[in-house]
Design a protein around this motif. Structure first.
Motif, PDB file in Angstrom:
ATOM      1  N   MET A   1       0.842  -1.195   0.000  1.00 53.23           N
ATOM      2  CA  MET A   1       0.000   0.000   0.000  1.00 53.23           C
ATOM      3  C   MET A   1       0.879   1.248   0.000  1.00 53.23           C
ATOM      4  N   THR A   2       0.515   2.239  -0.810  1.00 48.18           N
ATOM      5  CA  THR A   2       1.311   3.452  -0.926  1.00 48.18           C
ATOM      6  C   THR A   2       1.192   4.302   0.333  1.00 48.18           C
ATOM      7  N   GLU A   3       2.339   4.733   0.845  1.00 45.54           N
ATOM      8  CA  GLU A   3       2.347   5.555   2.057  1.00 45.54           C
ATOM      9  C   GLU A   3       1.825   6.954   1.755  1.00 45.54           C
ATOM     10  N   THR A   4       1.000   7.464   2.664  1.00 46.79           N
ATOM     11  CA  THR A   4       0.483   8.828   2.538  1.00 46.79           C
ATOM     12  C   THR A   4       1.309   9.764   3.407  1.00 46.79           C
ATOM     13  N   LEU A   5       1.722  10.880   2.825  1.00 43.98           N
ATOM     14  CA  LEU A   5       2.491  11.883   3.558  1.00 43.98           C
ATOM     15  C   LEU A   5       1.586  13.055   3.908  1.00 43.98           C
ATOM     16  N   SER A   6       1.573  13.425   5.169  1.00 41.37           N
ATOM     17  CA  SER A   6       0.778  14.564   5.619  1.00 41.37           C
ATOM     18  C   SER A   6       1.432  15.873   5.181  1.00 41.37           C
ATOM     19  N   LEU A   7       0.683  16.964   5.283  1.00 42.11           N
ATOM     20  CA  LEU A   7       1.264  18.275   4.985  1.00 42.11           C
ATOM     21  C   LEU A   7       2.459  18.562   5.874  1.00 42.11           C
ATOM     22  N   GLY A 209      11.497  18.037  -3.300  1.00 42.03           N
ATOM     23  CA  GLY A 209      10.585  16.904  -3.147  1.00 42.03           C
ATOM     24  C   GLY A 209      10.187  16.637  -1.707  1.00 42.03           C
ATOM     25  N   PRO A 210       9.290  15.653  -1.532  1.00 38.46           N
ATOM     26  CA  PRO A 210       8.550  14.890  -2.540  1.00 38.46           C
ATOM     27  C   PRO A 210       7.609  15.805  -3.316  1.00 38.46           C
ATOM     28  N   ALA A 211       7.365  15.451  -4.590  1.00 37.65           N
ATOM     29  CA  ALA A 211       6.594  16.365  -5.429  1.00 37.65           C
ATOM     30  C   ALA A 211       5.832  15.597  -6.501  1.00 37.65           C
ATOM     31  N   SER A 212       4.768  16.234  -6.980  1.00 40.89           N
ATOM     32  CA  SER A 212       3.950  15.652  -8.034  1.00 40.89           C
ATOM     33  C   SER A 212       4.445  16.112  -9.400  1.00 40.89           C
ATOM     34  N   ALA A 213       3.885  15.500 -10.447  1.00 44.03           N
ATOM     35  CA  ALA A 213       4.212  15.936 -11.799  1.00 44.03           C
ATOM     36  C   ALA A 213       3.790  17.392 -12.001  1.00 44.03           C
ATOM     37  N   THR A 240       1.562   9.225  -1.669  1.00 47.84           N
ATOM     38  CA  THR A 240       0.396  10.040  -1.962  1.00 47.84           C
ATOM     39  C   THR A 240       0.307  11.141  -0.909  1.00 47.84           C
ATOM     40  N   ASP A 241      -0.400  12.231  -1.276  1.00 41.52           N
ATOM     41  CA  ASP A 241      -0.619  13.292  -0.300  1.00 41.52           C
ATOM     42  C   ASP A 241      -2.006  13.141   0.316  1.00 41.52           C
ATOM     43  N   ASP A 242      -2.414  14.127   1.113  1.00 42.33           N
ATOM     44  CA  ASP A 242      -3.688  14.021   1.818  1.00 42.33           C
ATOM     45  C   ASP A 242      -4.894  14.123   0.897  1.00 42.33           C
ATOM     46  N   LYS A 243      -4.654  14.436  -0.381  1.00 40.38           N
ATOM     47  CA  LYS A 243      -5.747  14.476  -1.350  1.00 40.38           C
ATOM     48  C   LYS A 243      -5.651  13.332  -2.360  1.00 40.38           C
ATOM     49  N   GLY A 244      -4.768  12.383  -2.066  1.00 36.67           N
ATOM     50  CA  GLY A 244      -4.641  11.216  -2.916  1.00 36.67           C
ATOM     51  C   GLY A 244      -3.800  11.391  -4.158  1.00 36.67           C
ATOM     52  N   ARG A 245      -3.113  12.532  -4.271  1.00 34.47           N
ATOM     53  CA  ARG A 245      -2.279  12.770  -5.445  1.00 34.47           C
ATOM     54  C   ARG A 245      -0.942  12.064  -5.313  1.00 34.47           C
ATOM     55  N   GLU A 246      -0.417  11.620  -6.432  1.00 35.74           N
ATOM     56  CA  GLU A 246       0.835  10.878  -6.457  1.00 35.74           C
ATOM     57  C   GLU A 246       2.022  11.816  -6.309  1.00 35.74           C
ATOM     58  N   LEU A 247       2.931  11.449  -5.414  1.00 35.44           N
ATOM     59  CA  LEU A 247       4.151  12.217  -5.186  1.00 35.44           C
ATOM     60  C   LEU A 247       5.355  11.327  -5.442  1.00 35.44           C
ATOM     61  N   PHE A 248       6.387  11.902  -6.046  1.00 36.82           N
ATOM     62  CA  PHE A 248       7.609  11.168  -6.346  1.00 36.82           C
ATOM     63  C   PHE A 248       8.755  11.719  -5.512  1.00 36.82           C
ATOM     64  N   ASP A 249       9.715  10.825  -5.211  1.00 36.28           N
ATOM     65  CA  ASP A 249      10.877  11.278  -4.457  1.00 36.28           C
ATOM     66  C   ASP A 249      12.056  10.356  -4.705  1.00 36.28           C
ATOM     67  N   LEU A 250      13.241  10.877  -4.418  1.00 34.49           N
ATOM     68  CA  LEU A 250      14.448  10.055  -4.459  1.00 34.49           C
ATOM     69  C   LEU A 250      14.425   9.099  -3.277  1.00 34.49           C
ATOM     70  N   PRO A 251      14.840   7.862  -3.475  1.00 30.02           N
ATOM     71  CA  PRO A 251      14.746   6.881  -2.387  1.00 30.02           C
ATOM     72  C   PRO A 251      15.459   7.291  -1.105  1.00 30.02           C
ATOM     73  N   ASP A 252      16.623   7.916  -1.231  1.00 30.65           N
ATOM     74  CA  ASP A 252      17.436   8.220  -0.046  1.00 30.65           C
ATOM     75  C   ASP A 252      17.366   9.687   0.365  1.00 30.65           C
ATOM     76  N   ALA A 253      16.423  10.451  -0.166  1.00 31.11           N
ATOM     77  CA  ALA A 253      16.313  11.866   0.194  1.00 31.11           C
ATOM     78  C   ALA A 253      15.819  12.000   1.629  1.00 31.11           C
ATOM     79  N   PRO A 254      16.187  13.072   2.324  1.00 30.10           N
ATOM     80  CA  PRO A 254      15.760  13.245   3.716  1.00 30.10           C
ATOM     81  C   PRO A 254      14.252  13.459   3.839  1.00 30.10           C
ATOM     82  N   ARG A 255      13.647  12.683   4.716  1.00 32.76           N
ATOM     83  CA  ARG A 255      12.240  12.854   5.058  1.00 32.76           C
ATOM     84  C   ARG A 255      12.131  12.744   6.573  1.00 32.76           C
ATOM     85  N   PRO A 256      12.488  13.826   7.286  1.00 36.41           N
ATOM     86  CA  PRO A 256      12.498  13.774   8.745  1.00 36.41           C
ATOM     87  C   PRO A 256      11.094  13.643   9.309  1.00 36.41           C
ATOM     88  N   GLY A 257      11.013  13.280  10.561  1.00 35.91           N
ATOM     89  CA  GLY A 257       9.719  13.116  11.209  1.00 35.91           C
ATOM     90  C   GLY A 257       8.965  14.419  11.318  1.00 35.91           C
TER      91      GLY A 257
END
Length: 365
Positions: A1-7, A209-213, A240-257
């Motif tokens: 299942m695709t992880e959803t990222l909050s704002l 990122g993470p960012a959509s097209a 995905t974001d909170d509206k279900g849109r697809e977001l892309f990112d580099l695998p090892d990019a920082p995504r802190p808590g």
């Protein structure tokens, strides 16, 4: 299942890449490279943008990089002026050309009689003779093409001839009426022939990122970024974001808590962070977004508290008193006022080192 990222998660991820969770100690060229360009419609804002991101930044650092030609100010993303490293400019200027050609549509009827196959070589020949201001470029081209609108001639040259702005010893690196020169002459290297759109998109994700097209297209102005993301999809993380849109990112990019603290920060006018996404809620609430841009399309300076834009700010310098006024979108808590006041005083000391007094104030929202 695709992880959803909050704002909140998107906010912290983007701030981490933009060096806004903590100032970084690194050379100015490396900072501009990591930021993948800085909006530079006016010369002063990038100095402020680097001060707010780079530990120990001095204006002389950017002056030196401009004069040693490792950083250039030139037309790039969205057909607007940016600071870029020389390496990035030569690598990605050609990728911008389809968008730059498309931007000529704004000329409308003023483009009557404009023949790029004649105007572009004529402009190159003029500029090969030495740096010129655009007033000079337009005047000389008008002599050769008297039936073409002079503004159309100048705009076509801006968009279709790779040019860089010549730095001076002015305080913020450039005079009010700067000179331009061919990029190949200034850098000793012509822009690369390859459009390199895939690499451009990867660099965008690394910086924003993470960012959509849609985000990537908004930042670059290029319609081809969505196709690039599809080609790159197998090597990217997809959320995905909170509206279900697809977001892309580099695998090892920082995504802190989400709970990582975000300090008070002042962003200058035209800062790329507030322009880099179609959905800008990760930085500024939709309700506040109309206040970001003036009627004449200036992008106002905003301040961040707890990671998000909470208002706009401006400075004034009179009689050796440097003042910074904040206009919050909504009432600020006491902790925010305290943090922003301390940061604002430090900013004023950078902006106006000769000031006898600094004053930071908050207007009623």
């Amino acid at each position: 299942m695709t992880e959803t990222l909050s704002l909140q998660a998107l906010n912290r991820a983007t701030l981490a890449r933009q060096m806004l969770l903590a100032r970084q100690k690194l050379p100015v060229g490396e900072a501009v490279q990591l930021l993948f360009g800085m909006q530079a419609q006016e010369p002063k804002p990038p100095f402020l943008g680097l001060w707010t991101r780079v530990d120990g930044f001095q204006a002389s650092d950017l002056h030196a990089a401009l004069h040693d030609r490792s950083i250039v100010r030139a037309t790039m993303m969205r057909a607007t002026l940016h600071l870029m490293t020389a390496a990035d400019y030569t690598a990605f200027r050609t990728a911008m050309q389809p968008m730059l050609h498309g931007a000529l549509r704004v000329l409308g009827d003023r483009a009557k009689g404009l023949d790029l196959e004649k105007v572009v070589p004529a402009a190159r020949s003029l500029l090969d003779g030495g740096p010129l201001t655009f007033n000079e470029v337009r005047a000389q081209l008008q002599e050769r093409f008297p039936d073409v609108n002079d503004r159309a001639l100048g705009y076509a040259v801006r968009l279709c001839v790779p040019l860089v702005m010549v730095p001076t010893q002015d305080r913020w690196g450039f005079p009010r009426t700067p000179q331009f020169t061919p990029a190949g002459t200034w850098l000793g290297e012509e822009p690369a022939a390859d459009e390199a759109v895939d690499e451009l998109v990867l660099r965008y994700l690394a910086a924003y990122g993470p960012a959509s097209a849609a985000d990537a297209q908004t930042w670059s102005g290029l319609a081809s970024t969505g196709e690039a993301l599809e080609r790159l999809r197998p090597g990217l993380r997809v959320f995905t974001d909170d509206k279900g849109r697809e977001l892309f990112d580099l695998p090892d990019a920082p995504r802190p808590g989400e709970d990582v603290p975000a300090p008070a920060r002042f962003l200058p006018e035209f800062d790329s962070l507030v322009l880099a996404h179609a959905d800008r809620r990760r930085v500024i609430a939709d309700a506040h977004r109309p206040m970001l841009t003036t009627k004449n399309l200036r992008v106002r300076a905003v301040f961040l508290w707890d990671g998000f834009a909470r208002g706009i700010w401006e400075t004034e310098y009179k009689r050796k008193v440097a003042a910074l006024r904040m206009r919050p979108f909504e009432p600020l808590p006491r902790a925010a006022v305290d943090e922003l006041t301390a940061e604002g005083e430090a900013l004023l000391r950078f902006l106006e080192p000769a000031a006898k007094e600094t004053v930071v104030s908050v207007e009623s929202s």
